[in-house]
Design an enzyme around this catalytic site. Sequence first.
Site, PDB file in Angstrom:
ATOM      1  N   GLU A   1       5.629   2.216  -1.334  1.00 27.71           N
ATOM      2  CA  GLU A   1       4.293   1.848  -0.866  1.00 27.71           C
ATOM      3  C   GLU A   1       4.297   1.866   0.654  1.00 27.71           C
ATOM      4  O   GLU A   1       5.238   1.373   1.284  1.00 27.71           O
ATOM      5  CB  GLU A   1       3.874   0.459  -1.366  1.00 27.71           C
ATOM      6  CG  GLU A   1       3.589   0.421  -2.859  1.00 27.71           C
ATOM      7  CD  GLU A   1       3.009  -0.913  -3.306  1.00 27.71           C
ATOM      8  OE1 GLU A   1       2.037  -0.904  -4.066  1.00 27.71           O
ATOM      9  OE2 GLU A   1       3.545  -1.964  -2.882  1.00 27.71           O
TER      10      GLU A   1
ATOM     11  N   THR B   1       9.571  -0.801  -0.611  1.00 31.90           N
ATOM     12  CA  THR B   1      10.181  -0.283  -1.841  1.00 31.90           C
ATOM     13  C   THR B   1      10.423  -1.442  -2.805  1.00 31.90           C
ATOM     14  O   THR B   1      10.637  -2.582  -2.395  1.00 31.90           O
ATOM     15  CB  THR B   1      11.516   0.434  -1.558  1.00 31.90           C
ATOM     16  OG1 THR B   1      12.488  -0.521  -1.102  1.00 31.90           O
ATOM     17  CG2 THR B   1      11.343   1.535  -0.523  1.00 31.90           C
ATOM     18  N   ASN B   2      10.388  -1.121  -4.102  1.00 33.20           N
ATOM     19  CA  ASN B   2      10.626  -2.142  -5.113  1.00 33.20           C
ATOM     20  C   ASN B   2      11.121  -1.462  -6.384  1.00 33.20           C
ATOM     21  O   ASN B   2      10.849  -0.268  -6.617  1.00 33.20           O
ATOM     22  CB  ASN B   2       9.346  -2.930  -5.393  1.00 33.20           C
ATOM     23  CG  ASN B   2       9.599  -4.315  -5.966  1.00 33.20           C
ATOM     24  OD1 ASN B   2      10.733  -4.680  -6.291  1.00 33.20           O
ATOM     25  ND2 ASN B   2       8.544  -5.100  -6.100  1.00 33.20           N
TER      26      ASN B   2
ATOM     27  N   GLY C   1       0.445  -9.844   6.608  1.00 30.11           N
ATOM     28  CA  GLY C   1       0.161 -10.877   5.617  1.00 30.11           C
ATOM     29  C   GLY C   1      -1.310 -11.106   5.362  1.00 30.11           C
ATOM     30  O   GLY C   1      -1.697 -12.157   4.836  1.00 30.11           O
TER      31      GLY C   1
ATOM     32  N   GLU D   1       9.529   0.280 -13.255  1.00 30.61           N
ATOM     33  CA  GLU D   1       8.753   0.852 -12.157  1.00 30.61           C
ATOM     34  C   GLU D   1       9.661   1.078 -10.954  1.00 30.61           C
ATOM     35  O   GLU D   1      10.557   0.274 -10.685  1.00 30.61           O
ATOM     36  CB  GLU D   1       7.609  -0.102 -11.786  1.00 30.61           C
ATOM     37  CG  GLU D   1       6.606   0.441 -10.801  1.00 30.61           C
ATOM     38  CD  GLU D   1       5.406  -0.490 -10.648  1.00 30.61           C
ATOM     39  OE1 GLU D   1       4.918  -0.601  -9.506  1.00 30.61           O
ATOM     40  OE2 GLU D   1       4.955  -1.108 -11.637  1.00 30.61           O
TER      41      GLU D   1
ATOM     42  N   TRP E   1      -3.432  -8.692   2.011  1.00 29.82           N
ATOM     43  CA  TRP E   1      -1.985  -8.921   2.184  1.00 29.82           C
ATOM     44  C   TRP E   1      -1.253  -7.827   2.938  1.00 29.82           C
ATOM     45  O   TRP E   1      -0.163  -8.059   3.464  1.00 29.82           O
ATOM     46  CB  TRP E   1      -1.306  -9.108   0.813  1.00 29.82           C
ATOM     47  CG  TRP E   1      -1.328  -7.872  -0.060  1.00 29.82           C
ATOM     48  CD1 TRP E   1      -2.293  -7.536  -0.961  1.00 29.82           C
ATOM     49  CD2 TRP E   1      -0.363  -6.820  -0.101  1.00 29.82           C
ATOM     50  NE1 TRP E   1      -2.000  -6.335  -1.564  1.00 29.82           N
ATOM     51  CE2 TRP E   1      -0.815  -5.878  -1.068  1.00 29.82           C
ATOM     52  CE3 TRP E   1       0.841  -6.582   0.547  1.00 29.82           C
ATOM     53  CZ2 TRP E   1      -0.111  -4.712  -1.375  1.00 29.82           C
ATOM     54  CZ3 TRP E   1       1.549  -5.411   0.240  1.00 29.82           C
ATOM     55  CH2 TRP E   1       1.069  -4.498  -0.712  1.00 29.82           C
TER      56      TRP E   1
ATOM     57  N   ARG F   1      12.164  -7.214  -6.064  1.00 32.43           N
ATOM     58  CA  ARG F   1      13.344  -6.602  -5.451  1.00 32.43           C
ATOM     59  C   ARG F   1      12.916  -5.770  -4.226  1.00 32.43           C
ATOM     60  O   ARG F   1      13.297  -4.619  -4.075  1.00 32.43           O
ATOM     61  CB  ARG F   1      14.080  -5.727  -6.469  1.00 32.43           C
ATOM     62  CG  ARG F   1      14.604  -6.487  -7.686  1.00 32.43           C
ATOM     63  CD  ARG F   1      15.400  -5.565  -8.595  1.00 32.43           C
ATOM     64  NE  ARG F   1      15.992  -6.289  -9.706  1.00 32.43           N
ATOM     65  CZ  ARG F   1      15.458  -6.351 -10.930  1.00 32.43           C
ATOM     66  NH1 ARG F   1      14.316  -5.716 -11.195  1.00 32.43           N
ATOM     67  NH2 ARG F   1      16.070  -7.024 -11.884  1.00 32.43           N
ATOM     68  N   GLU F   2      12.163  -6.394  -3.355  1.00 33.84           N
ATOM     69  CA  GLU F   2      11.574  -5.661  -2.241  1.00 33.84           C
ATOM     70  C   GLU F   2      12.569  -5.425  -1.105  1.00 33.84           C
ATOM     71  O   GLU F   2      13.304  -6.326  -0.716  1.00 33.84           O
ATOM     72  CB  GLU F   2      10.376  -6.433  -1.677  1.00 33.84           C
ATOM     73  CG  GLU F   2       9.241  -6.663  -2.658  1.00 33.84           C
ATOM     74  CD  GLU F   2       9.374  -7.976  -3.438  1.00 33.84           C
ATOM     75  OE1 GLU F   2      10.465  -8.587  -3.395  1.00 33.84           O
ATOM     76  OE2 GLU F   2       8.397  -8.378  -4.086  1.00 33.84           O
TER      77      GLU F   2
ATOM     78  N   ASP G   1       9.062   2.053  -6.882  1.00 33.98           N
ATOM     79  CA  ASP G   1       7.934   2.078  -5.946  1.00 33.98           C
ATOM     80  C   ASP G   1       8.285   2.520  -4.538  1.00 33.98           C
ATOM     81  O   ASP G   1       9.230   2.012  -3.939  1.00 33.98           O
ATOM     82  CB  ASP G   1       7.348   0.665  -5.778  1.00 33.98           C
ATOM     83  CG  ASP G   1       6.644   0.140  -7.002  1.00 33.98           C
ATOM     84  OD1 ASP G   1       6.325   0.928  -7.894  1.00 33.98           O
ATOM     85  OD2 ASP G   1       6.409  -1.083  -7.047  1.00 33.98           O
TER      86      ASP G   1
ATOM     87  N   ARG H   1      13.521 -17.728   0.000  1.00 33.41           N
ATOM     88  CA  ARG H   1      12.763 -17.310  -1.171  1.00 33.41           C
ATOM     89  C   ARG H   1      13.503 -17.641  -2.460  1.00 33.41           C
ATOM     90  O   ARG H   1      12.887 -17.907  -3.487  1.00 33.41           O
ATOM     91  CB  ARG H   1      12.501 -15.804  -1.082  1.00 33.41           C
ATOM     92  CG  ARG H   1      11.682 -15.247  -2.221  1.00 33.41           C
ATOM     93  CD  ARG H   1      11.509 -13.754  -2.030  1.00 33.41           C
ATOM     94  NE  ARG H   1      10.757 -13.152  -3.104  1.00 33.41           N
ATOM     95  CZ  ARG H   1      10.597 -11.834  -3.263  1.00 33.41           C
ATOM     96  NH1 ARG H   1      11.159 -11.011  -2.380  1.00 33.41           N
ATOM     97  NH2 ARG H   1       9.902 -11.352  -4.259  1.00 33.41           N
TER      98      ARG H   1
END
Length: 283
Positions: free
Chosen positions: A102, A116-117, A196, A98, A192, A126-127, A100, A271
Amino acid sequence: MISHTMVLVSLILSFTAVASAGSFYQDFDIKWGDGRAKILGEGKLLTLSLDKASGSGFQSQNQYLFGKIDMQIKLVPGNSAGTVTSYYLSSLGSTHDEIDFEFLGNLSGDPYTLHTNVFTQGKGNREQQFHLWFDPTKDFHTYSILWNPRSIIFSVDGTPIRQFKNMQSDGIPFPKDQPMWIYSSLWNADDWATRGGLVKTDWSQAPFTASYRNFNAQACTWSSSSSSSSCSNNPTNNSWLSESLDSTGQERIKWAQKNYMIYNYCTDLKRFPLGLPSECSSA
C-alpha cells in the site's frame, strides 16, 4: 458465507504454471469506479483515478497459488495526501490470506510511505513501512511479490525490502493453501493515511491518477477444470517455486531496512506489551 475450506473441498483443483505478460484486457477486470478506471494503449496501460465521489479498482481474472508477480506503477503525483494506492493479493473469507503493498500519499515534496503487510488465516498486524530511494511519481517502478512455499519476498526495482519466511515448523501460519486474486485500488483514506489522519485530502487537486503497465506473472493458476499441476510436474520451468534470497539478496535487504525502513512491528514493544509476535524471534 461459505468458508474457503468448503470451496477447496467441493471443487477439483489444479495448478497450471503460466507466464503472463500480455494485455490488461486479458489479465484483469475493472471492478468498480464507474468509468474512473481505464485500460488504454491497446491494453498496455491501465489508469485508476479518484475524485470526491469515488475511487476505482481492478482485479485479476485468475487466482494464483504461489507466483512471482511484477507490476510497474507510477503513483499519484503532487499533493497526494489522504490517498492510498493499494496493490495486493488476497483470498476471500474471514480466515483469508493476504500479501499487501500500500502506498500512502503525502504533501508535495514529502515522501510516500510504502506500507507492507502479511495476513495468515485472517490475522494481519505484521506491518513494515518504508520510504523509497526515489520519487515514485516521476516514472514507473517495478513492485514485485515472490510467493512460494519457502517465503514471501517483497521487492522494489529488483531490490528485496522484506521477507516473511515459512515458519510453520515453529507453529506460525503461512499462506500456502488458499489461492489469491490480485487486486489494486486507488481510494480516499484521509482518516488515517497521512500523518495518522491529520492531513486531509485536498479535493481541489482531484482527479488523482495512478498508472500501471508491464504486469508479469510466473505463477500457478488455480483452475477448476483440471486435476493436474504443471507447477509440481515441471520444476525446471518453475525455478521461482524454490527461489530464496542468496547472499547478495540478504545484503540488499539489510541495506533497504537499515536505510529506508521507518516502522517494523517486530520492534514495537509498546504495541505488543505482552511480547512480540512469535515470528519476530523466529525470523
